[in-house]
Design a protein around this motif. Structure first.
Motif, short mmCIF file in Angstrom:
data_model
loop_
_atom_site.label_atom_id
_atom_site.label_comp_id
_atom_site.label_asym_id
_atom_site.label_seq_id
_atom_site.Cartn_x
_atom_site.Cartn_y
_atom_site.Cartn_z
N LEU A 165 0.84 -1.23 -0.12
CA LEU A 165 -0.03 -0.06 0.03
C LEU A 165 0.89 1.45 -0.06
CD1 LEU A 165 -2.71 -1.00 2.68
CD2 LEU A 165 -2.80 -1.10 0.24
N LYS A 166 1.92 1.24 0.70
CA LYS A 166 2.76 2.38 0.61
C LYS A 166 3.49 2.66 -0.56
CE LYS A 166 7.34 3.99 2.93
NZ LYS A 166 8.55 3.54 3.85
N VAL A 167 3.92 1.82 -1.47
CA VAL A 167 4.38 1.92 -2.64
C VAL A 167 3.56 2.44 -3.57
CG1 VAL A 167 5.25 0.81 -4.64
CG2 VAL A 167 6.07 0.11 -2.46
N GLN A 168 2.22 2.09 -3.60
CA GLN A 168 1.24 2.80 -4.18
C GLN A 168 0.69 3.95 -3.92
OE1 GLN A 168 -2.31 -0.15 -5.48
NE2 GLN A 168 -1.58 -1.19 -3.80
N ASN A 169 0.68 4.54 -2.64
CA ASN A 169 0.71 5.62 -2.38
C ASN A 169 1.67 6.68 -2.58
OD1 ASN A 169 -2.11 5.43 -1.09
ND2 ASN A 169 -1.27 4.39 0.57
N GLU A 170 2.92 6.22 -2.44
CA GLU A 170 4.00 7.06 -2.73
C GLU A 170 4.07 7.43 -4.01
OE1 GLU A 170 7.40 4.72 -1.45
OE2 GLU A 170 7.31 5.65 0.41
N ARG A 171 3.48 6.61 -5.08
CA ARG A 171 3.48 7.12 -6.32
C ARG A 171 2.44 8.23 -6.61
NH1 ARG A 171 0.32 5.40 -11.04
NH2 ARG A 171 1.58 5.51 -13.04
N GLU A 172 1.13 8.00 -6.03
CA GLU A 172 0.23 9.08 -6.26
C GLU A 172 0.72 10.32 -5.68
OE1 GLU A 172 -3.43 8.29 -7.03
OE2 GLU A 172 -1.92 6.75 -7.97
N LYS A 173 1.33 10.24 -4.35
CA LYS A 173 2.14 11.51 -3.88
C LYS A 173 3.08 12.03 -4.87
CE LYS A 173 0.93 10.23 0.96
NZ LYS A 173 1.93 9.94 2.20
N PHE A 174 3.95 11.13 -5.43
CA PHE A 174 4.91 11.67 -6.34
C PHE A 174 4.20 12.38 -7.50
CE2 PHE A 174 7.66 10.63 -10.17
CZ PHE A 174 8.68 11.58 -9.76
N ILE A 191 1.54 13.18 -17.29
CA ILE A 191 1.91 12.32 -16.01
C ILE A 191 0.75 12.40 -15.13
CG2 ILE A 191 3.03 12.53 -13.87
CD1 ILE A 191 5.65 13.71 -15.63
N LYS A 192 -0.22 13.14 -14.93
CA LYS A 192 -1.45 13.32 -14.00
C LYS A 192 -2.44 12.30 -14.41
CE LYS A 192 -4.56 16.60 -11.79
NZ LYS A 192 -5.03 18.23 -11.76
N ASN A 193 -2.65 11.99 -15.84
CA ASN A 193 -3.25 11.03 -16.15
C ASN A 193 -3.06 9.66 -16.33
OD1 ASN A 193 -5.91 12.43 -17.61
ND2 ASN A 193 -4.31 13.89 -18.16
N GLN A 194 -1.72 9.45 -15.59
CA GLN A 194 -1.11 8.17 -15.39
C GLN A 194 -1.58 7.31 -14.01
OE1 GLN A 194 0.26 6.64 -17.96
NE2 GLN A 194 0.01 8.60 -19.05
N LYS A 195 -2.60 8.10 -13.27
CA LYS A 195 -2.66 7.75 -11.84
C LYS A 195 -3.56 6.41 -12.11
CE LYS A 195 -2.72 11.60 -8.67
NZ LYS A 195 -3.79 12.39 -7.71
N MET A 196 -3.46 5.68 -10.84
CA MET A 196 -4.23 4.24 -11.19
C MET A 196 -4.92 4.12 -9.62
SD MET A 196 -0.89 2.10 -12.19
CE MET A 196 -1.77 0.68 -11.35
N VAL A 220 -9.04 9.86 -14.90
CA VAL A 220 -8.45 10.33 -16.44
C VAL A 220 -9.37 11.71 -16.29
CG1 VAL A 220 -8.45 10.06 -18.77
CG2 VAL A 220 -8.13 8.10 -17.27
N ASN A 221 -8.66 12.86 -16.72
CA ASN A 221 -9.38 14.09 -17.03
C ASN A 221 -9.60 14.10 -18.43
OD1 ASN A 221 -10.07 16.66 -17.03
ND2 ASN A 221 -7.86 17.59 -17.24
N PHE A 222 -10.80 13.86 -18.86
CA PHE A 222 -11.45 13.85 -20.30
C PHE A 222 -11.78 15.44 -20.62
CE2 PHE A 222 -12.03 9.44 -19.63
CZ PHE A 222 -11.04 8.80 -20.81
N ASN A 223 -11.11 16.29 -20.25
CA ASN A 223 -11.51 17.86 -20.53
C ASN A 223 -10.45 18.43 -21.02
OD1 ASN A 223 -13.59 19.66 -20.59
ND2 ASN A 223 -13.16 20.32 -18.72
N ASP A 224 -9.23 17.78 -21.67
CA ASP A 224 -8.24 18.79 -21.89
C ASP A 224 -7.96 18.24 -23.52
OD1 ASP A 224 -5.74 19.77 -22.35
OD2 ASP A 224 -4.61 19.00 -20.69
N THR A 225 -8.45 19.27 -24.25
CA THR A 225 -8.19 19.01 -25.85
C THR A 225 -6.83 18.99 -26.30
OG1 THR A 225 -8.60 21.27 -26.20
CG2 THR A 225 -10.52 20.01 -26.23
N THR A 226 -5.93 19.52 -25.51
CA THR A 226 -4.47 19.33 -25.94
C THR A 226 -4.07 17.92 -25.96
OG1 THR A 226 -3.99 21.43 -25.17
CG2 THR A 226 -1.81 20.16 -25.50
N LEU A 227 -4.44 17.06 -24.90
CA LEU A 227 -4.24 15.81 -25.07
C LEU A 227 -4.59 14.87 -26.15
CD1 LEU A 227 -4.48 14.95 -21.25
CD2 LEU A 227 -2.50 15.73 -22.23
#
Length: 463
Positions: A165-174, A191-196, A220-227
């Protein structure tokens, strides 16, 4: 393809007058005969930016027009060696362009993982994250084996679970920290849209899949047309659809799985109609390539309007799938038998009919046709009062006649002129052969089998 060519032609004049940005890539082990090409990504499609780079030994220099939108670029360095087990694949490097010059060192043997960014703040951030993520997934995979299989009563299990659980949460914080510090970069939005979803410890495979499916789209943020100019949305949507498909399921079961996935996905896309239209078009092209007509008919019946006002060709194709879906009535047609005698479908009366569209040059048609006489001798068709109507769409009528001379099957054997450009091909929404329609006495579609096994099962289900 025609649309893509037009886009390329429109881009070409820009090369002659616009101020360019430069991409310099030092490629260790670059083959002497390599012909690199630079592409830009848009909604799952690739468009040429530079096909005539300056190549000096192992250094490649591409030029990018000044008015090129920020997004993800891909350079194709060559093709991998062909083997029977693994067909040739492009050797490629993806990187971010955001109106800056770029310099990268890499290795032809593994360009994506070997890349070192010399110049480009965007790509230093992006590739730095990817390398840390590679280590994260390695750790996570090892920890998952422990928390899934280790005895829960053991003290080590609790330590492993805590670390999992720590490894997953550390990735989220990173990710959160990286995006907060670099708010103005395109890399941070990618990078922000790589969350799990953060997964708890011991779950059954079914519980795990259910939790991921429920939370996957919320990350996933589906409101960014640049992506749309990156592979973020298309990769995420493709993975979401793949999560619903099962290797052991039949084609029809996976079509039903895909329909459930689409019904979850489309409402999430309501936040941005432009992105919704583009992703639906991406999905339509994918489902067409997989010949999932029931899925396409579902999209037509439920989401046709979301496909966009400028997508008349797509809407026309979707409407065709809807009209030829199970439960609909097939159009009437007249074709010609071998002696030139006309045959009319609606004048033909039989409790059940199989309409088979085929042509002699189709390998899959040949396999199917070779098996039909055996099924006939076994009584499968007569026992269920089923008549077969074959409709050849061969461009060369003589090829059909030659095949028919030696083909032994109790069927109505006919031919139509015009192949895929014929009226019957348009009416029946034909894009490939063999295509089968199992219909009742009122000419309503009962089933659209894709394989010989499906055909046998559909016939056995007839009353």
């Amino acid at each position: 393809m025609f649309r893509k060519i037009i886009v390329l032609l429109l881009l070409c004049p820009l090369f002659t007058w616009a101020k360019d940005y430069q991409v310099r890539i030092h490629v260790k082990n670059l083959p002497a005969d390599s012909q690199p090409i630079l592409l830009r990504i848009y909604n799952g499609n690739l468009f040429i930016l530079d096909s005539i780079p300056a190549v000096n030994q192992e250094e490649i220099t591409f030029r990018i027009p000044e008015n090129t939108r920020p997004g993800m670029l891909r350079t194709i360095l060559g093709m991998s060696a062909y083997s029977p087990m693994m067909p040739s694949q492009p050797i490629a490097l993806n990187f971010i362009f955001n109106r800056e010059n770029i310099e990268i060192n890499t290795d032809y043997q593994d360009p994506q993982n070997a890349a070192e960014i010399v110049t480009s703040e965007e790509n230093k951030l992006y590739f730095g994250f990817m390398k840390s993520d590679l280590l994260f997934f390695k750790k996570l995979g090892l920890l998952e084996q422990v928390v899934q299989n280790y005895p829960e009563q053991d003290e080590f299990y609790q330590k492993a679970l805590t670390h999992y659980l720590k490894v997953q949460n550390e990735r989220e914080k990173f990710i959160d920290k990286t995006c907060k510090i670099n708010t103005k970069t395109l890399a941070s939005r990618i990078i922000k849209n790589q969350k799990m979803p953060v997964l708890p410890g011991k779950l059954t495979p079914e519980e795990r899949d259910s939790l991921i499916n429920q939370q996957f789209l919320s990350e996933v943020n589906f409101n960014d047309t640049t992506l749309l100019y990156t592979n973020i949305y298309t990769d995420k949507v493709f993975r979401f659809i793949q999560m619903h498909m099962k290797p052991t399921a039949t084609p029809r079961e996976n079509e039903a799985n895909c329909i459930r996935a689409i019904d979850q996905l489309v409402p999430v896309l309501d936040i941005n109609p432009t992105i919704q239209q583009h992703i639906l078009q991406f999905l339509i092209e994918g489902f067409e390539s997989m010949k999932m007509e029931e899925v396409l008919a579902h999209i037509s019946s439920n989401y046709l309007q979301q496909c966009g006002s400028n997508s008349d060709i797509i809407k026309q194709r979707l409407e065709g799938y809807r009209k030829m879906a199970v439960g609909q009535k097939v159009p009437d047609f007249t074709s010609n038998k071998t002696q030139g005698e006309p045959f009319n479908l609606y004048n033909h009366i039989s409790p059940y009919t199989l309409i088979l569209f085929w042509h002699t040059g189709c390998e899959h048609c040949q396999i199917l046709m070779n098996n039909l006489p055996g099924l006939s001798r076994a009584g499968l068709f007569s026992d269920h009062q089923l008549q077969i109507i074959g409709v050849s769409i061969d461009e060369n009528k003589e090829e059909w006649e030659k095949f028919s001379e030696n083909y032994q099957l109790d069927w109505i054997n006919t031919h139509v002129e015009g192949s895929f450009g014929s009226q019957i091909a348009s009416d029946y929404n034909l894009f490939a052969t063999p295509t089968m329609f199992l219909i009742d006495a009122e000419h309503n579609i009962i089933a659209k089998p894709l394989t010989l096994e499906e055909l046998k099962n559909n016939i056995m289900e007839l009353k």
